[in-house]
Motif scaffolding. Structure first.
Motif, PDB file in Angstrom:
ATOM      1  N   VAL A  45       0.848  -1.186   0.000  1.00  6.21           N
ATOM      2  CA  VAL A  45       0.000   0.000   0.000  1.00  6.21           C
ATOM      3  C   VAL A  45       0.885   1.237   0.000  1.00  6.21           C
ATOM      4  O   VAL A  45       1.750   1.372   0.863  1.00  6.21           O
ATOM      5  CB  VAL A  45      -0.941  -0.012   1.227  1.00  6.21           C
ATOM      6  N   PRO A  46       0.679   2.149  -0.960  1.00  4.61           N
ATOM      7  CA  PRO A  46       1.494   3.375  -1.009  1.00  4.61           C
ATOM      8  C   PRO A  46       1.013   4.366   0.060  1.00  4.61           C
ATOM      9  O   PRO A  46       0.330   5.347  -0.245  1.00  4.61           O
ATOM     10  CB  PRO A  46       1.281   3.884  -2.428  1.00  4.61           C
ATOM     11  N   ALA A  47       1.366   4.102   1.303  1.00  5.91           N
ATOM     12  CA  ALA A  47       0.843   4.847   2.450  1.00  5.91           C
ATOM     13  C   ALA A  47       1.076   6.350   2.351  1.00  5.91           C
ATOM     14  O   ALA A  47       0.167   7.137   2.616  1.00  5.91           O
ATOM     15  CB  ALA A  47       1.448   4.297   3.742  1.00  5.91           C
ATOM     16  N   ARG A  48       2.259   6.771   1.974  1.00  2.00           N
ATOM     17  CA  ARG A  48       2.570   8.207   1.908  1.00  2.00           C
ATOM     18  C   ARG A  48       2.084   8.858   0.619  1.00  2.00           C
ATOM     19  O   ARG A  48       1.865  10.058   0.572  1.00  2.00           O
ATOM     20  CB  ARG A  48       4.074   8.427   2.060  1.00  2.00           C
ATOM     21  N   LEU A  49       1.907   8.050  -0.413  1.00  2.00           N
ATOM     22  CA  LEU A  49       1.518   8.589  -1.712  1.00  2.00           C
ATOM     23  C   LEU A  49       0.008   8.521  -1.945  1.00  2.00           C
ATOM     24  O   LEU A  49      -0.503   9.196  -2.834  1.00  2.00           O
ATOM     25  CB  LEU A  49       2.244   7.824  -2.830  1.00  2.00           C
ATOM     26  N   GLY A  50      -0.678   7.690  -1.207  1.00  2.00           N
ATOM     27  CA  GLY A  50      -2.101   7.492  -1.445  1.00  2.00           C
ATOM     28  C   GLY A  50      -2.306   6.497  -2.566  1.00  2.00           C
ATOM     29  O   GLY A  50      -2.732   5.381  -2.348  1.00  2.00           O
ATOM     30  N   LYS A  51      -1.997   6.871  -3.770  1.00  3.37           N
ATOM     31  CA  LYS A  51      -1.965   5.977  -4.918  1.00  3.37           C
ATOM     32  C   LYS A  51      -0.711   6.322  -5.702  1.00  3.37           C
ATOM     33  O   LYS A  51      -0.106   7.374  -5.489  1.00  3.37           O
ATOM     34  CB  LYS A  51      -3.221   6.117  -5.770  1.00  3.37           C
ATOM     35  N   VAL A  52      -0.308   5.413  -6.580  1.00  2.29           N
ATOM     36  CA  VAL A  52       0.963   5.638  -7.265  1.00  2.29           C
ATOM     37  C   VAL A  52       0.925   5.033  -8.660  1.00  2.29           C
ATOM     38  O   VAL A  52       0.262   4.020  -8.893  1.00  2.29           O
ATOM     39  CB  VAL A  52       2.151   5.060  -6.444  1.00  2.29           C
ATOM     40  N   THR A  53       1.618   5.667  -9.571  1.00  2.00           N
ATOM     41  CA  THR A  53       1.889   5.125 -10.897  1.00  2.00           C
ATOM     42  C   THR A  53       3.401   4.987 -10.981  1.00  2.00           C
ATOM     43  O   THR A  53       4.125   5.967 -10.800  1.00  2.00           O
ATOM     44  CB  THR A  53       1.379   6.063 -12.008  1.00  2.00           C
ATOM     45  N   TYR A  54       3.856   3.762 -11.200  1.00  2.00           N
ATOM     46  CA  TYR A  54       5.305   3.572 -11.313  1.00  2.00           C
ATOM     47  C   TYR A  54       5.625   2.776 -12.564  1.00  2.00           C
ATOM     48  O   TYR A  54       4.772   2.096 -13.133  1.00  2.00           O
ATOM     49  CB  TYR A  54       5.891   2.937 -10.045  1.00  2.00           C
ATOM     50  N   ILE A  55       6.851   2.890 -13.002  1.00  2.00           N
ATOM     51  CA  ILE A  55       7.307   2.282 -14.256  1.00  2.00           C
ATOM     52  C   ILE A  55       8.483   1.365 -13.953  1.00  2.00           C
ATOM     53  O   ILE A  55       9.374   1.714 -13.178  1.00  2.00           O
ATOM     54  CB  ILE A  55       7.760   3.376 -15.248  1.00  2.00           C
ATOM     55  N   ASP A  56       8.487   0.182 -14.584  1.00  2.00           N
ATOM     56  CA  ASP A  56       9.655  -0.693 -14.507  1.00  2.00           C
ATOM     57  C   ASP A  56       9.828  -1.387 -15.848  1.00  2.00           C
ATOM     58  O   ASP A  56       8.866  -1.562 -16.600  1.00  2.00           O
ATOM     59  CB  ASP A  56       9.530  -1.723 -13.387  1.00  2.00           C
ATOM     60  N   THR A  57      11.057  -1.768 -16.127  1.00  2.00           N
ATOM     61  CA  THR A  57      11.391  -2.462 -17.367  1.00  2.00           C
ATOM     62  C   THR A  57      11.627  -3.929 -17.048  1.00  2.00           C
ATOM     63  O   THR A  57      12.402  -4.259 -16.144  1.00  2.00           O
ATOM     64  CB  THR A  57      12.628  -1.824 -18.026  1.00  2.00           C
TER      65      THR A  57
END
Length: 171
Positions: free
Chosen positions: A140-152
């Motif tokens: 859970v992204p506790a500090r961000l609320g929700k998150v969009t992240y990128i990985d290869t």
């Protein structure tokens, strides 16, 4: 004539107390070495392990999407340990794809979006999407609320992979 092997003899135990002390220390160390070792103590579980034991990953304390990427990658590795390519990847990979993942406040996948899809390997695209969705809930992204992240995703022809975030490099 007095016996020359009396207490004045250089080999007398009274004249060499260090010899007796050394002998007693050696015996004590031998006795101590014969004891059976106590069972090793298990290390305390990390917050991530505690979360996985409860069926949910530990919350992420990441303050940026880039920092959350580390938590997401570790989460995917933990769930797919047998599918992770060990060591350096070969110089030529079967497929490379860059995926953007939207995670909501509960760690659920909201959206997958390909920034660079390995179009020559549609089976890899499908497998990466299946793997990314099956890994939910994410931390859970506790500090961000929700998150969009990128990985290869770095995909070997064996079907094993590494994520760029945690890669061991290439030969």
């Amino acid at each position: 004539m007095p016996d020359q092997r009396s207490s004045s003899s250089p080999s007398s135990p009274r004249k060499r107390p260090w010899l007796w002390g050394s002998l007693m220390a050696a015996v004590a160390s031998l006795v101590a070495g014969c004891k059976s070792p106590s069972a090793p103590r298990a290390p305390a579980p990390s917050p991530a392990q505690q979360g996985q034991a409860s069926g949910r990953p530990a919350p992420s304390d990441a303050a940026t999407p880039r920092a959350y990427r580390q938590d997401g990658a570790r989460h995917l590795y933990a769930l797919n340990a047998q599918r992770i390519y060990k060591g350096q990847l070969p110089p030529v990979l079967y497929a490379v794809g860059t995926l953007e993942i939207d995670i909501d406040r509960q760690g659920r996948v909201q959206r997958l979006h390909w920034l660079r899809a390995p179009r020559h390997a549609p089976e890899v695209i499908a497998e990466i999407e299946r793997t990314a969705r099956a890994a939910a809930p994410y931390p859970v992204p506790a500090r961000l609320g929700k998150v969009t992240y990128i990985d290869t995703w770095l995909w070997d022809k064996s079907g094993k992979f590494q994520l760029d975030t945690l890669t061991e490099g290439q030969l």
